[in-house]
Design an enzyme around this catalytic site. Structure first.
Site, mmCIF file in Angstrom:
data_model
loop_
_atom_site.group_PDB
_atom_site.id
_atom_site.type_symbol
_atom_site.label_atom_id
_atom_site.label_comp_id
_atom_site.label_asym_id
_atom_site.label_seq_id
_atom_site.Cartn_x
_atom_site.Cartn_y
_atom_site.Cartn_z
ATOM 1 N N ASN A 9 0.861 -1.191 0.000
ATOM 2 C CA ASN A 9 0.000 0.000 0.000
ATOM 3 C C ASN A 9 0.900 1.246 0.000
ATOM 4 O O ASN A 9 1.709 1.438 0.909
ATOM 5 C CB ASN A 9 -0.896 -0.035 1.246
ATOM 6 C CG ASN A 9 -1.825 1.159 1.312
ATOM 7 O OD1 ASN A 9 -1.410 2.285 1.044
ATOM 8 N ND2 ASN A 9 -3.064 0.937 1.674
ATOM 9 N N HIS A 12 0.986 6.358 1.628
ATOM 10 C CA HIS A 12 1.722 7.346 2.414
ATOM 11 C C HIS A 12 2.897 7.981 1.678
ATOM 12 O O HIS A 12 3.491 8.949 2.167
ATOM 13 C CB HIS A 12 2.096 6.770 3.774
ATOM 14 C CG HIS A 12 0.855 6.488 4.567
ATOM 15 N ND1 HIS A 12 -0.059 7.482 4.860
ATOM 16 C CD2 HIS A 12 0.319 5.337 5.033
ATOM 17 C CE1 HIS A 12 -1.085 6.948 5.509
ATOM 18 N NE2 HIS A 12 -0.878 5.656 5.620
ATOM 19 N N HIS A 45 -5.681 3.720 -1.718
ATOM 20 C CA HIS A 45 -6.994 4.057 -1.176
ATOM 21 C C HIS A 45 -7.334 5.475 -1.620
ATOM 22 O O HIS A 45 -6.696 6.434 -1.194
ATOM 23 C CB HIS A 45 -6.916 3.963 0.357
ATOM 24 C CG HIS A 45 -8.217 4.230 1.059
ATOM 25 N ND1 HIS A 45 -8.344 4.140 2.418
ATOM 26 C CD2 HIS A 45 -9.447 4.596 0.597
ATOM 27 C CE1 HIS A 45 -9.587 4.426 2.763
ATOM 28 N NE2 HIS A 45 -10.270 4.719 1.679
ATOM 29 N N ARG A 47 -9.364 8.166 -1.021
ATOM 30 C CA ARG A 47 -10.289 8.611 0.035
ATOM 31 C C ARG A 47 -11.192 9.716 -0.477
ATOM 32 O O ARG A 47 -10.819 10.469 -1.374
ATOM 33 C CB ARG A 47 -9.487 9.114 1.248
ATOM 34 C CG ARG A 47 -9.050 7.995 2.157
ATOM 35 C CD ARG A 47 -8.469 8.564 3.448
ATOM 36 N NE ARG A 47 -8.257 7.516 4.404
ATOM 37 C CZ ARG A 47 -9.097 7.217 5.405
ATOM 38 N NH1 ARG A 47 -10.196 7.934 5.599
ATOM 39 N NH2 ARG A 47 -8.834 6.235 6.226
ATOM 40 N N ARG A 51 -6.987 12.828 0.795
ATOM 41 C CA ARG A 51 -5.872 13.270 1.641
ATOM 42 C C ARG A 51 -4.527 12.677 1.200
ATOM 43 O O ARG A 51 -3.487 13.206 1.537
ATOM 44 C CB ARG A 51 -6.130 12.939 3.110
ATOM 45 C CG ARG A 51 -6.108 11.471 3.416
ATOM 46 C CD ARG A 51 -6.237 11.218 4.888
ATOM 47 N NE ARG A 51 -7.562 11.522 5.381
ATOM 48 C CZ ARG A 51 -8.077 10.968 6.478
ATOM 49 N NH1 ARG A 51 -7.349 10.137 7.198
ATOM 50 N NH2 ARG A 51 -9.292 11.254 6.872
ATOM 51 N N GLU A 72 -8.819 0.624 -3.067
ATOM 52 C CA GLU A 72 -9.721 0.660 -1.904
ATOM 53 C C GLU A 72 -10.627 1.872 -2.036
ATOM 54 O O GLU A 72 -10.144 2.986 -2.291
ATOM 55 C CB GLU A 72 -8.902 0.805 -0.621
ATOM 56 C CG GLU A 72 -8.055 -0.391 -0.297
ATOM 57 C CD GLU A 72 -7.205 -0.148 0.939
ATOM 58 O OE1 GLU A 72 -7.379 0.892 1.605
ATOM 59 O OE2 GLU A 72 -6.354 -0.981 1.215
ATOM 60 N N THR A 103 -8.025 3.786 8.636
ATOM 61 C CA THR A 103 -9.229 2.964 8.640
ATOM 62 C C THR A 103 -9.287 2.175 9.948
ATOM 63 O O THR A 103 -8.557 1.211 10.133
ATOM 64 C CB THR A 103 -9.216 2.010 7.423
ATOM 65 O OG1 THR A 103 -8.863 2.770 6.269
ATOM 66 C CG2 THR A 103 -10.568 1.368 7.213
ATOM 67 N N GLU A 153 -10.946 -9.236 3.063
ATOM 68 C CA GLU A 153 -9.690 -8.845 3.698
ATOM 69 C C GLU A 153 -10.016 -8.582 5.170
ATOM 70 O O GLU A 153 -10.862 -7.733 5.477
ATOM 71 C CB GLU A 153 -9.101 -7.594 3.040
ATOM 72 C CG GLU A 153 -7.802 -7.192 3.735
ATOM 73 C CD GLU A 153 -7.020 -6.102 3.029
ATOM 74 O OE1 GLU A 153 -7.221 -5.875 1.817
ATOM 75 O OE2 GLU A 153 -6.200 -5.463 3.716
ATOM 76 N N HIS A 192 -3.470 -4.325 7.944
ATOM 77 C CA HIS A 192 -3.587 -3.142 8.792
ATOM 78 C C HIS A 192 -2.663 -3.246 10.002
ATOM 79 O O HIS A 192 -2.784 -4.158 10.808
ATOM 80 C CB HIS A 192 -5.005 -2.854 9.289
ATOM 81 C CG HIS A 192 -5.131 -1.422 9.737
ATOM 82 N ND1 HIS A 192 -5.473 -0.411 8.885
ATOM 83 C CD2 HIS A 192 -4.872 -0.840 10.926
ATOM 84 C CE1 HIS A 192 -5.455 0.735 9.535
ATOM 85 N NE2 HIS A 192 -5.087 0.515 10.776
#
Ligand code: PXP
Length: 238
Positions: A9, A12, A45, A47, A51, A72, A103, A153, A192
């Site tokens: 992922n 970031h 993801h 969002r 962000r 996502e 999340t 998931e 996660h």
């Protein structure tokens, strides 16, 4: 034992880019570095508040990536429209709260039931493989089956934050839930809050197919570089 796939992922990388409003570091570059160094898929993801990842990232990454992109999205009309327009191979439906930092838990199927019943068939029709991001509970597996979903998931956040006997109990429960899902022909992924140590504690479950790991990989990359960190994580799970 079948190998567990690693999904990286890269959200970031976009968080760092957006902190300065510049066009670097590039999420696309991170996706390609992950691909080159052993990732089996890349996760982003999109969002609702954009962000981190934005639509340009999505477009660039989906057209350049040769391994599958896992997008996502929240259960909203806007996200469904974007998903059907871009048609990524994998979609993971996640819960989303504006104020949360990340999340925080799995999707509440009951709360989103009408939306899922109305919208999932459109994704299936377009050959998009859909997974739901859920807390590891038996009820969630039964509800997924009723929706025609064949991949889940599981949210590992609680395991990630636990230690001692609580961690052990959660991991035992996690294993039982995985076995229940697999017996019902559900493909099981998880993610996660995983770091090297936590990952090592859950990789022996033979029916776990994929781990999606983001924040730790990107953070660790500050010190060791994305290539080495992806390779190291891949070696741990593979
Ligand atoms: N899987 C899903 C569905 C996620 O939403 C996230 C990010 O919250 C992750 C995996 C990766 O979590 P982390 O960044 O903590 O590794």
């Amino acid at each position: 034992m079948a190998k567990i796939r690693l999904g990286v992922n890269i959200d970031h990388v976009a968080t760092v880019r957006n902190a300065r409003g510049e066009d670097y570091p590039s999420p696309l570059r991170a996706a390609l570095f992950s691909q080159k160094n052993g990732a089996d898929s890349v996760t982003i993801h999109l969002r609702e508040d954009r962000r981190h990842i934005n639509e340009s990232d999505l477009k660039e990454i989906i057209s350049a990536l040769r391994i599958p992109l896992n997008l996502e999205i929240a259960a909203t009309k806007e996200m469904m429209k974007i998903a059907l327009k871009t048609k990524p191979p994998f979609i993971c439906i996640v819960p989303e709260k504006r104020q949360e930092i990340t999340t925080e838990g799995g999707l509440n199927i009951k709360y989103n039931l009408k939306f899922l019943e109305e919208n999932l068939p459109n994704l299936f029709k377009n050959n998009i493989e859909v997974s739901l991001f859920l807390d590891p509970e038996i009820d969630n597996i039964n509800s997924s089956i009723e929706l025609g979903v064949n991949a889940i998931e599981f949210h590992t956040g609680e395991i990630a934050n636990a230690s001692g006997p609580k961690e052990k109990a959660l991991i035992n429960k996690f294993e039982a839930v995985i076995e229940y899902a697999v017996a019902k022909n559900i493909s099981v992924r998880a993610g996660h809050g995983l770091n090297y140590d936590k990952t090592k504690k859950i990789i022996n479950f033979k029916n776990l197919e994929e781990l999606n790991i983001g924040h730790f990989i990107i953070g660790e990359s500050i010190f060791y570089g994305l290539s080495d960190v992806v390779k190291k994580m891949k070696k741990i799970i593979g």
